[in-house]
Write a protein that holds these residues in place. Structure first.
Motif, PDB file in Angstrom:
ATOM      1  N   THR A   1       0.840  -1.190   0.000  1.00 16.92           N
ATOM      2  CA  THR A   1       0.000   0.000   0.000  1.00 16.92           C
ATOM      3  C   THR A   1       0.882   1.250   0.000  1.00 16.92           C
ATOM      4  OG1 THR A   1      -0.126   0.349   2.396  1.00 16.92           O
ATOM      5  CG2 THR A   1      -1.619  -1.306   1.444  1.00 16.92           C
TER       6      THR A   1
ATOM      7  N   ASP B   1       1.264   3.167   2.335  1.00 27.01           N
ATOM      8  CA  ASP B   1       1.890   3.269   3.649  1.00 27.01           C
ATOM      9  C   ASP B   1       2.881   2.144   3.922  1.00 27.01           C
ATOM     10  OD1 ASP B   1       0.429   5.576   4.329  1.00 27.01           O
ATOM     11  OD2 ASP B   1      -1.293   4.343   4.917  1.00 27.01           O
ATOM     12  N   GLY B   2       3.097   1.288   2.921  1.00 26.33           N
ATOM     13  CA  GLY B   2       4.006   0.159   3.095  1.00 26.33           C
ATOM     14  C   GLY B   2       3.273  -1.167   2.990  1.00 26.33           C
TER      15      GLY B   2
ATOM     16  N   THR C   1      -7.575   1.578   0.323  1.00 28.77           N
ATOM     17  CA  THR C   1      -6.178   1.938   0.098  1.00 28.77           C
ATOM     18  C   THR C   1      -5.613   1.321  -1.181  1.00 28.77           C
ATOM     19  OG1 THR C   1      -5.424   0.067   1.455  1.00 28.77           O
ATOM     20  CG2 THR C   1      -5.749   2.179   2.569  1.00 28.77           C
TER      21      THR C   1
END
Length: 207
Positions: A31, A33-34, A64
């Motif tokens: 994602t 965010d990682g 996401t």
């Protein structure tokens, strides 16, 4: 996944059978965010090369990620520690080390999300029927009131993984000599737990 030829399993029917026997997957996605990992039971549709599952709407994975993103589902089969003391060479020359035997399936593919109530209900029926199969009093989705089921459906969304690659790694002492395998089998049977018996059976099959 790093592979040694001795441990590589490519037979699709064997891999799908492992998924059926051990349906809890670690679904890994990248994602913004990682890395994100979710643990969830998955139902395999071998004919269409699909894996199906569902998540709570409280899990924002569907917000996401876009449809079509690559994801990896990891299924863990039987595992067991192998003591170096089980090998005859431990007494003969001492040049042995312990290891860990395991069976794992990696399903790589493209993820898409499903929100249709008909799809979700069909999926829940398939998952429940599979999990309840063989029980003396199996529960089914239809046992719950219709309005209750409808509310539950609103609280979740579905997902499908279109499999593009399915590989397995069966590390079950194939690289050891017959007398070493016999030592491992004896050690596993002495340990006596359920996973030990399962691993012992696979090593015996290799003999």
């Amino acid at each position: 996944m790093y592979q040694q030829p001795a441990f590589e399993e490519t037979r699709q029917e064997i891999l799908f059978d492992c998924i059926a026997q051990h349906p809890l997957a670690a679904l890994v996605c990248l994602t913004a965010d990682g890395l994100a990992a979710n643990h969830l039971p998955m139902v395999a549709d071998q004919q269409n090369n699909l894996l199906q599952a569902h998540l709570s709407r409280g899990n924002d994975l569907n917000k996401t990620l876009e449809d079509g993103v690559e994801a990896l589902a990891i299924f863990q089969g039987p595992t067991h520690y192998v003591s170096a003391s089980w090998y005859p060479g431990k007494k003969d020359h001492g040049k042995e080390v312990p290891t860990y035997n395991y069976m794992v399936v990696h399903a790589r593919g493209r993820l898409r999300f499903r929100t249709e109530d008909t799809w979700k209900l069909e999926h829940l029926n398939a998952l429940t029927n599979k999990m309840e199969k063989g029980r003396s009093e199996p529960w089914s989705v239809s046992d719950a009131p219709d309005d209750y089921v409808a509310r539950q459906l609103k609280g979740l969304y579905g997902l499908e993984l279109d499999i593009t690659e399915l590989v397995g790694k069966w590390k079950v002492s194939q690289n050891r000599k017959p007398h070493d395998k016999q030592g491992v089998i004896a050690g596993l049977e002495e340990d006596g737990d359920q996973d030990a018996h399962k691993m012992s059976a696979f090593i015996k099959a290799g003999l």
